[in-house]
Motif scaffolding. Structure first.
Motif, PDB file in Angstrom:
ATOM      1  N   ASP A 114       0.830  -1.208   0.000  1.00  0.00           N
ATOM      2  CA  ASP A 114       0.000   0.000   0.000  1.00  0.00           C
ATOM      3  C   ASP A 114       0.862   1.254   0.000  1.00  0.00           C
ATOM      4  O   ASP A 114       1.968   1.286   0.556  1.00  0.00           O
ATOM      5  N   ILE A 115       0.298   2.315  -0.597  1.00  0.00           N
ATOM      6  CA  ILE A 115       0.926   3.636  -0.595  1.00  0.00           C
ATOM      7  C   ILE A 115      -0.039   4.611   0.061  1.00  0.00           C
ATOM      8  O   ILE A 115      -1.173   4.762  -0.388  1.00  0.00           O
ATOM      9  N   THR A 116       0.396   5.234   1.143  1.00  0.00           N
ATOM     10  CA  THR A 116      -0.421   6.245   1.826  1.00  0.00           C
ATOM     11  C   THR A 116       0.288   7.588   1.749  1.00  0.00           C
ATOM     12  O   THR A 116       1.518   7.650   1.634  1.00  0.00           O
ATOM     13  N   VAL A 117      -0.509   8.682   1.819  1.00  0.00           N
ATOM     14  CA  VAL A 117       0.038  10.030   1.661  1.00  0.00           C
ATOM     15  C   VAL A 117      -0.442  10.915   2.795  1.00  0.00           C
ATOM     16  O   VAL A 117      -1.614  10.884   3.182  1.00  0.00           O
ATOM     17  N   SER A 118       0.482  11.696   3.333  1.00  0.00           N
ATOM     18  CA  SER A 118       0.159  12.716   4.334  1.00  0.00           C
ATOM     19  C   SER A 118       0.758  14.037   3.872  1.00  0.00           C
ATOM     20  O   SER A 118       1.948  14.101   3.563  1.00  0.00           O
ATOM     21  N   ALA A 119      -0.084  15.088   3.801  1.00  0.00           N
ATOM     22  CA  ALA A 119       0.393  16.386   3.327  1.00  0.00           C
ATOM     23  C   ALA A 119      -0.503  17.488   3.861  1.00  0.00           C
ATOM     24  O   ALA A 119      -1.710  17.302   4.008  1.00  0.00           O
ATOM     25  N   GLU A 120       0.093  18.640   4.163  1.00  0.00           N
ATOM     26  CA  GLU A 120      -0.651  19.840   4.563  1.00  0.00           C
ATOM     27  C   GLU A 120      -0.216  20.998   3.666  1.00  0.00           C
ATOM     28  O   GLU A 120       0.937  21.087   3.266  1.00  0.00           O
ATOM     29  N   ASN A 121      -1.165  21.877   3.366  1.00  0.00           N
ATOM     30  CA  ASN A 121      -0.919  23.056   2.535  1.00  0.00           C
ATOM     31  C   ASN A 121      -0.578  22.688   1.089  1.00  0.00           C
ATOM     32  O   ASN A 121       0.094  23.444   0.388  1.00  0.00           O
ATOM     33  N   GLY A 122      -1.086  21.529   0.682  1.00  0.00           N
ATOM     34  CA  GLY A 122      -0.908  21.081  -0.685  1.00  0.00           C
ATOM     35  C   GLY A 122      -1.390  19.649  -0.817  1.00  0.00           C
ATOM     36  O   GLY A 122      -1.783  19.028   0.178  1.00  0.00           O
ATOM     37  N   THR A 123      -1.394  19.135  -2.019  1.00  0.00           N
ATOM     38  CA  THR A 123      -1.819  17.754  -2.246  1.00  0.00           C
ATOM     39  C   THR A 123      -0.727  16.997  -2.989  1.00  0.00           C
ATOM     40  O   THR A 123      -0.005  17.561  -3.817  1.00  0.00           O
ATOM     41  N   ASN A 144      -0.837  24.443  -2.323  1.00  0.00           N
ATOM     42  CA  ASN A 144      -1.890  25.436  -2.165  1.00  0.00           C
ATOM     43  C   ASN A 144      -1.352  26.807  -2.559  1.00  0.00           C
ATOM     44  O   ASN A 144      -0.130  27.022  -2.605  1.00  0.00           O
ATOM     45  N   VAL A 145      -2.269  27.743  -2.817  1.00  0.00           N
ATOM     46  CA  VAL A 145      -1.855  29.103  -3.162  1.00  0.00           C
ATOM     47  C   VAL A 145      -1.010  29.677  -2.034  1.00  0.00           C
ATOM     48  O   VAL A 145      -1.363  29.590  -0.853  1.00  0.00           O
ATOM     49  N   GLY A 146       0.142  30.246  -2.382  1.00  0.00           N
ATOM     50  CA  GLY A 146       1.014  30.848  -1.386  1.00  0.00           C
ATOM     51  C   GLY A 146       2.018  29.888  -0.787  1.00  0.00           C
ATOM     52  O   GLY A 146       2.779  30.275   0.107  1.00  0.00           O
ATOM     53  N   TYR A 147       2.051  28.638  -1.278  1.00  0.00           N
ATOM     54  CA  TYR A 147       2.979  27.640  -0.731  1.00  0.00           C
ATOM     55  C   TYR A 147       3.784  27.001  -1.863  1.00  0.00           C
ATOM     56  O   TYR A 147       3.412  27.057  -3.040  1.00  0.00           O
ATOM     57  N   GLU A 148       4.900  26.379  -1.485  1.00  0.00           N
ATOM     58  CA  GLU A 148       5.728  25.634  -2.413  1.00  0.00           C
ATOM     59  C   GLU A 148       6.212  24.370  -1.734  1.00  0.00           C
ATOM     60  O   GLU A 148       6.280  24.292  -0.503  1.00  0.00           O
ATOM     61  N   LEU A 149       6.542  23.383  -2.541  1.00  0.00           N
ATOM     62  CA  LEU A 149       7.005  22.104  -1.996  1.00  0.00           C
ATOM     63  C   LEU A 149       8.343  22.290  -1.300  1.00  0.00           C
ATOM     64  O   LEU A 149       9.257  22.923  -1.836  1.00  0.00           O
ATOM     65  N   ASP A 150       8.455  21.714  -0.112  1.00  0.00           N
ATOM     66  CA  ASP A 150       9.710  21.737   0.632  1.00  0.00           C
ATOM     67  C   ASP A 150      10.406  20.379   0.494  1.00  0.00           C
ATOM     68  O   ASP A 150      11.451  20.267  -0.135  1.00  0.00           O
ATOM     69  N   THR A 151       9.802  19.327   1.040  1.00  0.00           N
ATOM     70  CA  THR A 151      10.395  18.000   0.942  1.00  0.00           C
ATOM     71  C   THR A 151       9.311  16.939   0.760  1.00  0.00           C
ATOM     72  O   THR A 151       8.164  17.139   1.159  1.00  0.00           O
ATOM     73  N   VAL A 174       5.226  11.329   2.980  1.00  0.00           N
ATOM     74  CA  VAL A 174       4.975  12.521   3.801  1.00  0.00           C
ATOM     75  C   VAL A 174       5.552  13.731   3.070  1.00  0.00           C
ATOM     76  O   VAL A 174       6.756  13.774   2.781  1.00  0.00           O
ATOM     77  N   ALA A 175       4.693  14.687   2.760  1.00  0.00           N
ATOM     78  CA  ALA A 175       5.125  15.889   2.045  1.00  0.00           C
ATOM     79  C   ALA A 175       4.976  17.110   2.937  1.00  0.00           C
ATOM     80  O   ALA A 175       4.000  17.234   3.680  1.00  0.00           O
ATOM     81  N   THR A 176       5.940  17.999   2.871  1.00  0.00           N
ATOM     82  CA  THR A 176       5.862  19.268   3.593  1.00  0.00           C
ATOM     83  C   THR A 176       5.921  20.404   2.578  1.00  0.00           C
ATOM     84  O   THR A 176       6.708  20.366   1.629  1.00  0.00           O
ATOM     85  N   PHE A 177       5.046  21.375   2.785  1.00  0.00           N
ATOM     86  CA  PHE A 177       5.016  22.567   1.950  1.00  0.00           C
ATOM     87  C   PHE A 177       5.321  23.777   2.830  1.00  0.00           C
ATOM     88  O   PHE A 177       4.875  23.844   3.977  1.00  0.00           O
ATOM     89  N   ARG A 178       6.090  24.698   2.317  1.00  0.00           N
ATOM     90  CA  ARG A 178       6.442  25.899   3.081  1.00  0.00           C
ATOM     91  C   ARG A 178       5.804  27.127   2.442  1.00  0.00           C
ATOM     92  O   ARG A 178       5.617  27.187   1.227  1.00  0.00           O
ATOM     93  N   ALA A 179       5.488  28.096   3.299  1.00  0.00           N
ATOM     94  CA  ALA A 179       4.911  29.349   2.816  1.00  0.00           C
ATOM     95  C   ALA A 179       5.964  30.124   2.029  1.00  0.00           C
ATOM     96  O   ALA A 179       7.126  30.205   2.427  1.00  0.00           O
ATOM     97  N   ILE A 180       5.540  30.672   0.898  1.00  0.00           N
ATOM     98  CA  ILE A 180       6.449  31.455   0.059  1.00  0.00           C
ATOM     99  C   ILE A 180       6.564  32.872   0.611  1.00  0.00           C
ATOM    100  O   ILE A 180       5.560  33.498   0.967  1.00  0.00           O
ATOM    101  N   GLU A 181       7.777  33.363   0.682  1.00  0.00           N
ATOM    102  CA  GLU A 181       7.982  34.763   1.061  1.00  0.00           C
ATOM    103  C   GLU A 181       8.014  35.618  -0.207  1.00  0.00           C
ATOM    104  O   GLU A 181       8.809  35.373  -1.116  1.00  0.00           O
TER     105      GLU A 181
END
Length: 338
Positions: A114-123, A144-151, A174-181
């Motif tokens: 199985d493949i499971t996904v966890s992510a916030e501020n994006g898909t 999501n708007v205002g965010y970019e992929l981190d890792t 597991v994906a992390t998105f960071r807010a764009i400055e």
């Protein structure tokens, strides 16, 4: 089927999924009981596998559009050189008969995980949700708007190019998105004063304060954000870079009167000055407290344009009378707030 069916005798010790495929077309297949499967004399499948009855006898027409159907039987731990399988029908009186119906194919497939996904501020969406070890899995990433992929990590290990090779275990993505400055700069063309933002970079939604300092004998008219005037000296950072501007004018500019005509309505207009100078920005009344029997207020008209309740208005170099726009309540459409 034969009493003993060798299908993987030469294999090294391994773990596989046992699948069978039944041919629905062209055979007399009539049964309603469960199937018991043993491997090297040990029952490997529990609970019993129930395959829907095809019923009746084939009479020259296929049973369905899909002639073949596959069924997962069990996960099997293979023994090198000793892999024999037996299939039996478990009848209502608990007797066991050799399975005389037709298998089209018996397979030992590599295990799927199985493949499971966890992510916030994006898909993050994998191209499959289950895969065999060694399969290349590709991930579609949408911040999501205002965010970019981190890792992106799979089972704690970072991946690159949004793809990974399926391990021989379940994969937790597991994906992390960071807010764009976004940057904040000041238009070099500002004259007769200066402006300075509270910060020079910010993420979407941050409240930014702009300090405006008029030159001697000048006063601030308005501050602009990417060319659009704002009321006051604060704004919420958008999801884009910002260029600030400002309009300063000579102090003591003439003021022009504003009036509000309610027609057959009644109520008090509060919170506004009686007059404004050219390019001053103020908020039109939102209509609360203004009434007329059988009608509701829906907007204003400044003699040229219909304007929304509560909208910002830029004062021209002349007096303005705002006339209330009314609509019969039976014709009005209300939007509920949740």
């Amino acid at each position: 089927l034969h009493d003993a069916l060798p299908i993987f005798e030469s294999a090294d010790a391994d773990t596989r999924e046992l699948w069978v495929t039944i041919n629905r077309r062209g055979y007399d297949i009539v049964f309603t009981d469960a199937i018991i499967v043993t491997h090297n004399g040990t029952r490997i499948q529990n609970p019993e596998l129930t395959i829907p009855s095809f019923g009746g006898q084939w009479a020259g027409e296929q049973w369905s559009d899909e002639a073949f159907e596959s069924f997962f039987v069990a996960t099997v731990t293979l023994v090198k050189g000793e892999n024999k399988f037996r299939f039996e029908i478990a009848t209502d009186d608990n007797e066991k008969d050799d399975a005389a119906f037709n298998f089209d194919k018996i397979e030992l497939r590599k295990l799927s995980y199985d493949i499971t996904v966890s992510a916030e501020n994006g898909t993050v969406t994998p191209d499959v949700t289950r895969a065999k070890a060694g399969t290349t899995v590709t991930l579609s990433v949408e911040p999501n708007v205002g965010y970019e992929l981190d890792t992106i990590k799979v089972n704690g290990r970072p991946i690159i190019n949004n793809e990974f090779t399926m391990p021989a275990e379940n994969a937790a993505v597991v994906a992390t998105f960071r807010a764009i400055e976004y940057t904040i700069s000041v238009d070099s063309g500002v004259e007769n004063g200066t402006i300075a933002p509270s910060v020079t970079a910010a993420t979407m939604g941050t409240t930014i304060t702009v300090t405006a300092t008029p030159a001697e004998n000048y006063e601030l008219v308005s501050i602009t954000v990417n060319g659009s005037a704002i009321r006051g000296n604060t704004f919420s950072m958008p999801a884009e870079n910002v260029v600030l501007g400002a309009i300063f004018r000579a102090a003591g500019a003439p003021k022009y009167k504003v009036d509000f005509e309610l027609g057959e309505g009644s109520g008090d207009i509060t919170g506004l000055d009686e007059s404004y100078s050219e390019n001053d920005i103020f908020k039109l009344p939102d209509g609360k407290g203004l009434t007329r029997d059988g009608y509701g207020i829906v907007g204003w008209n400044d003699g040229t344009n219909d304007l929304a309740l509560g909208s910002d208005y830029t004062m021209p170099a002349k007096a303005v009378t705002f006339t209330a726009l009314w609509a019969q309540k039976s014709d009005m459409v209300f939007e509920a707030e949740h």
